[in-house]
Scaffold this active site. Structure first.
Site, mmCIF file in Angstrom:
data_model
loop_
_atom_site.group_PDB
_atom_site.id
_atom_site.type_symbol
_atom_site.label_atom_id
_atom_site.label_comp_id
_atom_site.label_asym_id
_atom_site.label_seq_id
_atom_site.Cartn_x
_atom_site.Cartn_y
_atom_site.Cartn_z
ATOM 1 N N GLU A 1 36.600 28.620 44.519
ATOM 2 C CA GLU A 1 38.059 28.504 44.364
ATOM 3 C C GLU A 1 38.436 27.035 44.177
ATOM 4 O OE1 GLU A 1 40.839 29.734 43.913
ATOM 5 O OE2 GLU A 1 40.909 31.838 44.496
ATOM 6 N N ASN B 1 48.596 33.054 45.324
ATOM 7 C CA ASN B 1 47.722 32.507 44.289
ATOM 8 C C ASN B 1 48.560 32.010 43.122
ATOM 9 O OD1 ASN B 1 44.795 32.439 44.636
ATOM 10 N ND2 ASN B 1 44.927 34.639 45.007
ATOM 11 N N ASP C 1 44.973 36.094 40.077
ATOM 12 C CA ASP C 1 44.392 35.150 41.026
ATOM 13 C C ASP C 1 44.901 33.749 40.672
ATOM 14 O OD1 ASP C 1 42.406 33.660 42.720
ATOM 15 O OD2 ASP C 1 41.599 35.660 42.993
#
Length: 291
Positions: A13, A143, A193
Site C-alpha cells: 500500500e 481509500n 481502493d
C-alpha cells in the site's frame, strides 16, 4: 503492467514516487516494512517497522512523513530516525492508519480503519498548519484519497460501501460542502481502493479483487483498464523522470492457496511505461512549530 519489484507484500500500500530522489516508496502494512526501489540505480531498501504503517508524503530530499497505526511521524532516510509529529487514534486499539496523501496546500490527509475492517470504525483526518482535524467519520475502509489538479476538490472512497466520493474544497484546502457520491460501484461488484489523479484531472483507481487500475474522467465516466497479474490491486502512483510510468502495489491478503497458485506475483509492485501523464506529488509542509 509488468513486474517492477518482485518482493512480495502481504498488503502492499501507500506507493509514493519521490520526485527529488526519483525513488519509489511503499509499505507492506501487515509485514511492517517500508520498501523502496530506485529504478535508475537498482538500489532497494527494506526498513523494518515497529508498528503497522500505511502511507507517506515527502517533506524534502531526505525526510518523509509516515502514517502509522498510532501517529504521524517524520522519518529521516539518511539516519533512520523517527520524529513524532501527532497522535493518530493512539488510544484506540481497534484501528490503524490506511490510505493517505499530501494535498496541494502542503497538508496531509489520512484515513483510519478497523484492523479487522470493523464497520464504520474509520475516520479521515487532515494535518495542516501544525494540527490534526477530523474531515469525515463513520467510514469502514477509507481509500482513494487524492486531489484535483486545479485544487477544486478532493476524493475519497469507502471500499466496503463500494462508493467513491467527491468533496469541494475551499481556498485553504478544507471541505466547503458535504461530500457527494461521485461514482457508485455498489451495483457493479467493483471495490475502489487507492487512487491518484493525473495532470488532466482524471482519476486512476485501483480495484481490489479485479487486478486492475481503471481510469475515471472528471465527470465520473469509467474509462480504460490497466491490468496486472495480481487480483488485489491496491494503490497506484505516477512516477519516472517524466511522470508517465504507472506503478501499482498489490496484496496477498485474503487469497487462498489456489488463488495464489494462479497469481503467484500477488503482493509485488507492477509498472506500465507510458501509461498516461501524471504529475509530481506535492510535498508535505512542516509547520514552523513542528519537529
Amino acid at each position: 503492467m509488468e513486474i517492477f519489484d518482485a518482493r512480495i507484500c502481504a498488503l502492499g500500500e501507500g506507493v509514493l514516487w519521490h520526485p527529488l530522489r526519483e525513488e519509489l516508496f511503499w509499505f507492506d502494512i501487515i509485514g511492517r516494512r517500508l520498501l523502496s526501489h530506485h529504478p535508475a540505480s537498482g538500489h532497494t531498501r527494506a526498513v523494518p517497522l515497529t508498528e503497522m504503517c500505511s502511507a507517506a508524503a515527502w517533506i524534502d530530499r531526505d525526510r518523509l512523513l509516515i502514517a502509522s497505526e498510532t501517529g504521524l511521524w517524520t522519518y529521516d532516510l539518511t539516519t533512520g530516525v523517527f520524529g513524532h509529529l501527532a497522535d493518530l487514534e493512539k488510544d484506540n486499539q481497534v484501528t490503524r492508519s490506511n490510505d493517505g496523501r499530501a494535498d496541494p496546500w502542503g497538508g496531509f490527509w489520512i484515513g483510519t480503519m478497523g484492523k479487522q475492517a470493523e464497520p464504520h470504525a474509520g475516520t479521515i483526518y487532515r494535518h495542516y498548519g501544525g494540527a490534526l482535524r477530523k474531515i469525515a467519520d463513520g467510514i469502514s475502509i477509507p481509500n482513494a484519497l487524492c486531489f484535483d489538479a486545479a485544487r477544486g476538490c478532493g476524493y475519497f472512497a469507502d471500499t466496503h460501501a463500494q462508493l467513491l466520493f467527491r468533496v469541494a474544497l475551499d481556498e485553504a484546502g478544507w471541505p466547503s460542502e458535504a461530500p457527494e457520491v461521485f461514482v457508485d460501484f455498489s451495483h457493479t461488484g467493483l471495490r475502489p481502493d487507492g487512487a491518484v489523479t493525473d495532470a488532466a484531472g482524471n482519476l486512476w483507481l485501483a480495484l481490489w479483487g479485479e487486478g486492475a487500475v481503471i481510469e475515471i474522467s472528471p465527470d465520473g465516466k469509467l474509462g480504460a483498464r490497466h491490468e496486472l497479474a495480481a487480483p488485489h490491486s491496491t494503490c497506484p502512483a505516477f512516477g519516472g523522470p517524466d511522470f508517465t510510468t504507472l506503478y501499482c502495489t498489490s496484496a496477498t491478503q485474503g487469497l487462498g492457496r489456489e488463488a495464489l497458485a494462479e497469481a503467484p506475483h500477488s503482493g509485488a509492485v507492477f509498472a506500465e511505461l507510458g501509461a498516461g501523464q501524471g504529475r509530481a506529488e506535492p510535498a508535505f509542509i512542516l509547520d514552523t512549530g513542528d519537529a
